[in-house]
Design an enzyme around this catalytic site. Structure first.
Site, PDB file in Angstrom:
ATOM      1  N   SER A 131       0.906  -1.248  -0.077  1.00 23.32           N
ATOM      2  CA  SER A 131      -0.001   0.098   0.051  1.00 23.32           C
ATOM      3  C   SER A 131       0.814   1.350  -0.014  1.00 23.32           C
ATOM      4  O   SER A 131       1.842   1.323   0.882  1.00 23.32           O
ATOM      5  CB  SER A 131      -0.796  -0.092   1.282  1.00 23.32           C
ATOM      6  N   GLY A 132       0.549   2.133  -0.871  1.00 25.13           N
ATOM      7  CA  GLY A 132       1.249   3.564  -0.727  1.00 25.13           C
ATOM      8  C   GLY A 132       2.648   3.696  -1.260  1.00 25.13           C
ATOM      9  O   GLY A 132       3.050   4.491  -0.815  1.00 25.13           O
TER      10      GLY A 132
ATOM     11  N   HIS B  76      -6.325   2.270 -12.698  1.00 29.86           N
ATOM     12  CA  HIS B  76      -7.559   3.244 -12.895  1.00 29.86           C
ATOM     13  C   HIS B  76      -7.153   3.827 -14.386  1.00 29.86           C
ATOM     14  O   HIS B  76      -6.910   4.900 -14.367  1.00 29.86           O
ATOM     15  CB  HIS B  76      -6.830   4.354 -11.877  1.00 29.86           C
TER      16      HIS B  76
ATOM     17  N   SER C  79      -1.603  -3.896   0.110  1.00 32.55           N
ATOM     18  CA  SER C  79      -2.642  -3.117  -0.737  1.00 32.55           C
ATOM     19  C   SER C  79      -3.826  -2.909   0.184  1.00 32.55           C
ATOM     20  O   SER C  79      -4.461  -3.923   0.932  1.00 32.55           O
ATOM     21  CB  SER C  79      -3.004  -3.704  -2.067  1.00 32.55           C
TER      22      SER C  79
ATOM     23  N   GLU D 287      -6.831  -2.660  -0.984  1.00 33.16           N
ATOM     24  CA  GLU D 287      -7.722  -3.543  -1.720  1.00 33.16           C
ATOM     25  C   GLU D 287      -7.332  -4.926  -1.645  1.00 33.16           C
ATOM     26  O   GLU D 287      -8.102  -5.910  -2.455  1.00 33.16           O
ATOM     27  CB  GLU D 287      -7.615  -3.224  -3.371  1.00 33.16           C
TER      28      GLU D 287
END
Ligand SMILES: [Zn+2]
Length: 214
Positions: free
Chosen positions: A44-45, A96, A73, A75
């Site tokens: 994540s990030g 995305h 993540s 998600e």
């Protein structure tokens, strides 16, 4: 290192996802099944350029973090729910990408205006809206993918695509973006002709066969 191959693949494919314009910054995520009970997933990030194989977290298919220092993540629930529902899935790409996300924000499925939609199914379906990172979004994604679809649009968010491994899932995600882009161009200047069901059904069979051989 546990699941070294899978974690190395994800560290390389993350860069590829950005280079191909399928996501920006730290958006999107990738995962690959390590064995029946474990999944490697991007952290994540963290910018994709900075992810070394050893950083890539490993979680169980129940979502428990078992390897890799970084946080998996946000998600992760959506990924693990898909692996639980679909034993045929070995990799997942969440992007995305702009044209596909545009149709997602309209809540519109992409119909079979280009034959490559058959990589995904009879159309590229769209989920209802749920907040990012929630199990509710995971349920929307698993319900919309069902047993057959290889991708769907996440409303007001992005794309989830599956494949035999993460590389294959990323290819599916690229197909989604290509089909959405062509459909966008077509509706901008006219009314696209949508392929008849019989053609699409035949193509879905041909592509499944081709992918098995590949
Ligand atoms: Zn996202």
């Amino acid at each position: 290192m546990m699941f070294e191959q899978d974690r190395t693949a994800l560290s390389e494919l993350g860069r590829e996802m950005v280079e191909k314009g399928l996501t920006r910054g730290v958006g999107g995520n990738l995962s690959q099944r390590g064995d029946a009970d474990h999944v490697a997933i991007t952290p994540s990030g963290i910018p994709y350029d900075d992810i070394d194989p050893v950083d890539v977290p490993v979680v169980t298919t129940e979502g428990d973090h078992v390897e890799g220092e970084l946080t998996p993540s946000t998600e992760t629930p959506m990924h693990t729910m898909i692996y639980q529902q679909r034993p045929d899935v070995g990799g997942i790409a969440h992007t995305h990408s702009p044209y596909a996300t545009t149709f997602g924000t309209l809540g519109q499925a992409v119909p079979a205006s280009h034959y490559l939609v058959s990589y995904i199914g009879p159309e590229i379906p769209v989920t209802g809206y749920e907040q990012p990172g929630t199990e509710a979004l995971g349920r929307e994604a698993t319900d919309t993918l069902g047993e057959e679809y290889n991708a769907c649009l996440l409303r007001n968010h992005g794309v989830i695509a599956v494949g035999s491994d993460a590389d294959d899932a990323l290819e599916t995600a690229q197909m989604v973006e290509f089909c959405a882009r062509i459909h966008h161009h077509a509706v901008s200047i006219g009314e696209p002709i949508i392929l008849e069901d019989e053609y699409i059904e035949e193509l879905i069979e041909d592509i499944a066969e081709y992918r098995q051989i590949a």
